[in-house]
Write an enzyme that holds these catalytic residues in place. Structure first.
Site, PDB file in Angstrom:
ATOM      1  N   GLY A   1       0.945  -1.181  -0.011  1.00  0.00           N
ATOM      2  CA  GLY A   1      -0.063   0.081  -0.149  1.00  0.00           C
ATOM      3  C   GLY A   1       0.921   1.266   0.025  1.00  0.00           C
ATOM      4  O   GLY A   1       2.181   1.222  -0.151  1.00  0.00           O
TER       5      GLY A   1
ATOM      6  N   ASP B   1      -5.635  10.230  -0.623  1.00  0.00           N
ATOM      7  CA  ASP B   1      -4.931   9.467  -1.558  1.00  0.00           C
ATOM      8  C   ASP B   1      -6.139   8.241  -2.196  1.00  0.00           C
ATOM      9  O   ASP B   1      -6.051   6.922  -1.914  1.00  0.00           O
ATOM     10  CB  ASP B   1      -3.867   8.527  -0.851  1.00  0.00           C
ATOM     11  CG  ASP B   1      -2.915   7.767  -1.836  1.00  0.00           C
ATOM     12  OD1 ASP B   1      -2.955   8.189  -3.021  1.00  0.00           O
ATOM     13  OD2 ASP B   1      -2.196   7.244  -1.321  1.00  0.00           O
TER      14      ASP B   1
END
Ligand SMILES: *[C@@H]1O[C@H](CO)[C@@H](O)[C@H](O)[C@H]1NC(C)=O
Ligand SMILES: *[C@@H]1O[C@H](CO)[C@@H](O)[C@H](O)[C@H]1NC(C)=O
Ligand SMILES: *[C@@H]1O[C@H](CO)[C@@H](O)[C@H](O)[C@H]1NC(C)=O
Ligand SMILES: *[C@@H]1O[C@H](CO)[C@@H](O)[C@H](O)[C@H]1NC(C)=O
Ligand SMILES: *[C@@H]1O[C@H](CO)[C@@H](O)[C@H](O)[C@H]1NC(C)=O
Ligand SMILES: *[C@@H]1O[C@H](CO)[C@@H](O)[C@H](O)[C@H]1NC(C)=O
Ligand SMILES: *[C@@H]1O[C@H](CO)[C@@H](O)[C@H](O)[C@H]1NC(C)=O
Ligand SMILES: *[C@@H]1O[C@H](CO)[C@@H](O)[C@H](O)[C@H]1NC(C)=O
Ligand SMILES: *[C@@H]1O[C@H](CO)[C@@H](O)[C@H](O)[C@H]1NC(C)=O
Ligand SMILES: *[C@@H]1O[C@H](CO)[C@@H](O)[C@H](O)[C@H]1NC(C)=O
Length: 876
Positions: A579, A693
């Site tokens: 991630g 994000d």
């Protein structure tokens, strides 16, 4: 010839009444005579200063009087004193004007007040910092300490600390405001070392009445000096230091005309820094053939000069920074070649630097705890700064000490403190509170909802009181989630059963004060009952009643150690993915699968911020947000534990990495889920949370293909580096980044909307945000191009082979294109996006009900659309 500073107040003995008390302004003076009976005051005869009793500044200690035979040598303010046989630390709280420079003076005259002649030694503190040690060596001598200090708060604590060497006491304390421009240091405050009126024979302790600032001037002459004086007034108000005329009109000069004036002393310690102020004025009317000019050296090095003091004009010589640290300071003032007369000096002041570095406790916390103290009339010796210095924090309090930032109160234990009345709302101002124990008191009334606003609270004990009503639903929810250990047992009127409902209406309705509130109320009640039922199922051995009485729901440990993480992940055996902020591993807690994200340690904030942010995120609950289960923070090992999402991230499904292809309905459902998660972050959280994000790898799918947003709020833990550098980790990912960010450098909720628009385009097209070809076309440009051609068929992922309702698709494209508007003002809010997506979904579902199946056919509907690329904002 050297000199030491000494206790010159004794020289006030036998002051003649001839000293004229000038009418000077006492405004801003704070003059406190300690041990004076409460409410009494007097005007000191010789100075005309008004002194008041200290009773309103302190609530401990004992009034005493000095022995009568010593009185006559001293002014009235030291005839009484307050002694402190009890408590390690006793403090005066004195309100001042913050930012004002004060001369603070503390007087200690023992005067054999106890009749035993036990002479103590103890410490004097200003706020959390040690000012000096008070050593009484002769009960008939007074000890005087002076400090020039600028308080940063609107009060000052002056504290006496018992160091086991006798009972501390205080005779008088005085505050005198000074001109800002006087006694300026580069850093630190100034403690008086010596203040001398040189060449004076008549000085018997000049102070206020002569000195506007009420400085004490001690007469001083060396045996080989001659005194000079003038009867003229030397009253130079142009000199900001304003040494009094009576001090300046006398001067010392060497007995031997050709010898220098020498002043020297040895340093207190190897680290003491000094500031020196020398005051000069000519005291002789010079003839035409006379002149006086001189230089000054310090340890043989030129310090200043030549100077020729003017008649009736004061010149003050000082260095703007502390003198270089030396073992001995030798000043030599000597005449220059041209001078016919020897040098003079009228007055000199010497100070040492005190660095008072420990900051006071955060003022909001101090104010709150002071109100709590007065509300409940708490009897403990709770004086001075609540947290500082560290060893003297108030009993029942714990604080956080974090470098230069002011200490904060993190726990409060008022168990068994005889508290009577309701739970004080001032408690809610202690916003950093993690632990609150109010057990075993006589508290009545409801458990107030404001307790649930204490977001850091992890321990709340209200047991053994007389509280009534019901527990706020939010507290119960947090307790259920293991975020809060809540103990409410032994409150006979605190209810948790159906019979409570009516009572509760009575308490809550006036607060809610609206009809709509009733609905909210019933929801709260329902939530409580749901919570109860759930607990009952969990623990069938206990009845509801006993359950609510002892809702000491042990929090599952939210903070994990690194070794626990090793166990959970089986030594980081299986990587689930990578991630934005680190690598994600598979793990198991008991039989529940979890995902453990190990954070790259590079830019993470300090533990406290990390912990408080993470705790905040753990409180954010929404079905479209991945649940944060716990965290680990051990040195550079930082991990976040999330619920496990069986179907991985959306990216894998769009890129074709996975074999099954998401159908149109699933795609719009996923988009709606993600939009709802974002909507909750933007509009359902206080304060709102920006994701910053949003991208397909941060949208995770569970076993039922329900989508949840991941990594929300993490950009707060990983602060951006000044906004100059666009890091993919921190401030978003190329392709998803709000173009307006480049102009404003500021990511807002509308930046999330932009990113979401890009994600929606990807969901529709299954194309990457940025084309991997040489042109590196952005997906929004490509879709615009296709729209211009009116070619909806080629926009939607070809693998769906036309199995979708064209209106549903069109709506989705329209939403996406509005979201990616270059100006943020044109973008919709996430709430509007959710509404529109749901409409798109409804259209699709209706279309399928008509008998259309999600299967491969070749029937593609062509609709003639009047397409424009510049879409207007969606209908509201
Ligand atoms: C001081 O004055 C206040 C108000 O004027 C009064 O309430 C208090 O009782 C007085 N205290 C003493 C000791 O006289
Ligand atoms: C204390 O000081 C007084 C006067 O300053 C002096 O007469 C006396 O001798 C001193 N006592 C002691 C024990 O030094
Ligand atoms: C004193 O100086 C401080 C900082 O140097 C300034 O903020 C303040 O306004 C000054 N006060 C006065 C009365 O000039
Ligand atoms: C001033 O000087 C004269 C002469 O030396 C002396 O008699 C007188 O006492 C002095 N006055 C003061 C106030 O020192
Ligand atoms: C006066 O001082 C000078 C220089 O310090 C010295 O040479 C001289 O002997 C001194 N005179 C007397 C009488 O002390
Ligand atoms: C200086 O002048 C005065 C008169 O103005 C005179 O009495 C004295 O002698 C002179 N002194 C010197 C050293 O020249
Ligand atoms: C000195 O200055 C003060 C005040 O500035 C003034 O009152 C006095 O007359 C002056 N004395 C002389 C001799 O100039
Ligand atoms: C006094 O100081 C000045 C400036 O530094 C210097 O020129 C002069 O020689 C010094 N005079 C004496 C006697 O040292
Ligand atoms: C404060 O900290 C000490 C030491 O860690 C602990 O023993 C005490 O129980 C704490 N007190 C409160 C009120 O949390
Ligand atoms: C809180 O105070 C009570 C009573 O003074 C004491 O028994 C208890 O141990 C304290 N709790 C903590 C955590 O210090």
């Amino acid at each position: 010839m050297g000199f030491k500073h000494f206790n010159f107040f004794a020289l006030l003995a036998g002051l003649s009444l001839l000293l004229v008390v000038h009418a000077q302004d006492q405004s801003g003076f704070i003059s406190v005579a300690c041990g004076l009976p409460a409410n009494s005051s007097f005007t000191e005869k010789r100075t005309g200063i008004n002194y008041i009793s200290d009773a309103t500044f302190i609530d401990s200690g004992i009034d005493n009087s000095i022995s009568p035979d010593i009185r006559r040598y001293y002014q009235q303010q030291v005839w009484n004193l307050r002694s402190f046989p009890q408590g390690n630390r006793n403090c005066y709280t004195i309100n001042v004007r913050r930012g004002t420079k004060y001369l603070i003076r503390a007087n200690f005259l023992h005067g054999n007040y106890d009749g035993k002649g036990n002479l103590p030694q103890f410490d004097l503190y200003v706020g959390p910092n040690k000012w000096d040690t008070i050593e009484v060596v002769n009960s008939s001598d007074s000890v005087v300490k002076e400090l020039i200090h600028v308080p940063s708060l609107n009060y000052i604590h002056v504290c006496l600390v018992n160091t086991g060497l006798g009972t501390p006491f205080l005779s008088a304390i005085e505050f005198r405001p000074l001109e800002n421009a006087t006694y300026v240091t580069q850093s630190g405050s100034l403690a008086l070392f010596s203040r001398l009126d040189t060449g004076s024979k008549s000085n018997q302790g000049y102070r206020y009445g002569n000195d506007v600032y009420d400085r004490y001037w001690q007469p001083y002459i060396q045996f080989d000096w001659t005194d000079l004086n003038t009867s003229l007034t030397i009253d130079d108000s142009r000199n900001v230091y304003q040494p009094p005329s009576v001090v300046m009109s006398t001067a010392a000069t060497p007995g031997n005309d050709s010898a220098p004036l020498e002043i020297s002393w040895e340093s207190d310690s190897a680290t003491t820094e000094y500031y020196v102020y020398m005051h000069f004025a000519e005291v002789v009317e010079l003839n035409a053939n006379q002149s006086r000019s001189f230089n000054c050296t310090l340890n043989g090095n030129h310090w200043f000069g030549p100077i020729a003091p003017n008649y009736n004009k004061t010149i003050t010589m000082f260095s703007p920074s502390a003198l270089k640290v030396e073992a001995k300071y030798d000043f030599s003032i000597f005449k220059t070649e041209k001078s016919t007369l020897p040098p003079i000096i009228n007055a000199i002041e010497i100070y040492t630097v005190k660095y008072l570095l420990q900051s006071d406790t955060y003022q909001g916390d101090v104010d709150a705890i002071a109100k709590i103290k007065s509300t409940y009339g708490i009897k403990r010796i709770w004086q001075g700064d609540p947290c500082a210095p560290k060893g003297y924090a108030w009993e029942g309090l714990n604080c956080s000490y974090d470098g230069d930032t002011p200490p904060r109160i993190t726990s409060l234990n008022l168990s068994s403190s005889g508290l009577v009345g309701g739970i004080s709302a001032d408690i809610s101002s202690l916003v950093m509170l993690q632990y609150l124990d109010l057990s075993n008191n006589n508290l009545i009334g409801p458990v107030p909802n404001f307790l649930s606003q204490l977001i850091h609270l992890s321990d709340l004990n209200l047991e053994r009181n007389q509280l009534s009503g019901s527990i706020p639903a939010e507290l119960i929810a947090r307790s259920d989630n293991g975020l809060l250990s809540l103990s409410v047992g032994d409150n006979p009127n605190l209810c948790g059963s159906g019979s409570c409902k009516k009572k509760e209406n009575n308490i809550v309705v006036p607060i809610v004060a609206s009809l709509g509130g009733l609905l909210i109320l019933s929801l709260i009640v329902a939530a409580i009952f749901l919570g109860l039922r759930r607990r009952k199922q969990q623990d069938k051995t206990k009845g509801i009643e006993s359950n609510i009485q002892n809702v000491s729901l042990e929090s599952t440990q939210r903070q994990f150690t690194y070794s626990e993480l090793l166990k959970i992940t089986n030594n980081f055996e299986m990587i689930l993915g990578k991630g934005g902020f680190g690598i994600v591993y598979h793990g198991k807690i008991d039989d529940t699968q979890v995902a453990v994200k190990m954070l790259s340690p590079s830019s993470v904030q300090g533990f406290q911020q990390f912990q408080s942010e993470v705790k905040l995120l753990m409180m954010v609950h929404h079905r479209n947000l991945t649940t944060l289960v716990g965290y680990c923070y051990e040195g550079t090992n930082m991990g976040l534990i999330y619920e496990y999402m069986a179907n991985g991230d959306l990216e894998a499904h769009l890129s074709g990495e996975k074999t099954n292809i998401l159908n149109w309905e699933e795609r719009i459902q996923i988009a709606t889920d993600a939009a709802q998660g974002l909507e909750y972050l933007h509009h359902g959280c206080r304060p709102p949370i920006c994701h910053r994000d949003v991208k397909p790898t941060n949208i995770l799918l569970n076993e039922k293909f329900h989508a949840k947003l991941a990594d929300f709020g993490l950009s707060k833990i990983f602060p951006t580096d000044g906004g100059t550098h666009v890091s993919t980790v921190v401030a978003g990912t190329p392709g998803y980044l709000d173009p307006e960010y480049y102009i404003s450098n500021w990511l807002t909720e509308k930046s999330d909307v932009y990113s979401f628009g890009v994600v929606l385009l990807e969901i529709i097209t299954s194309r990457p945000a940025i084309e991997k070809s040489n042109e590196r076309t952005h997906i929004s440009q490509w879709v615009s191009l296709m729209l211009a051609k009116g070619d909806i068929k080629s926009i939607v992922d070809a693998r769906l082979r036309g199995n979708f309702n064209i209106n549903s698709a069109w709506k989705a494209v329209e939403i996406a294109m509005t979201c990616v508007s270059t100006t943020s003002a044109k973008r919709p809010t996430m709430s509007q996006v959710v509404v529109e997506l749901k409409e798109s979904l409804t259209i699709e579902l209706a279309y399928m009900k008509e008998g259309h199946e999600h299967e491969t056919t070749d029937s593609i509907e062509m609709i003639d659309m009047n397409l424009t690329t510049d879409l207007t904002p969606l209908a509201r």
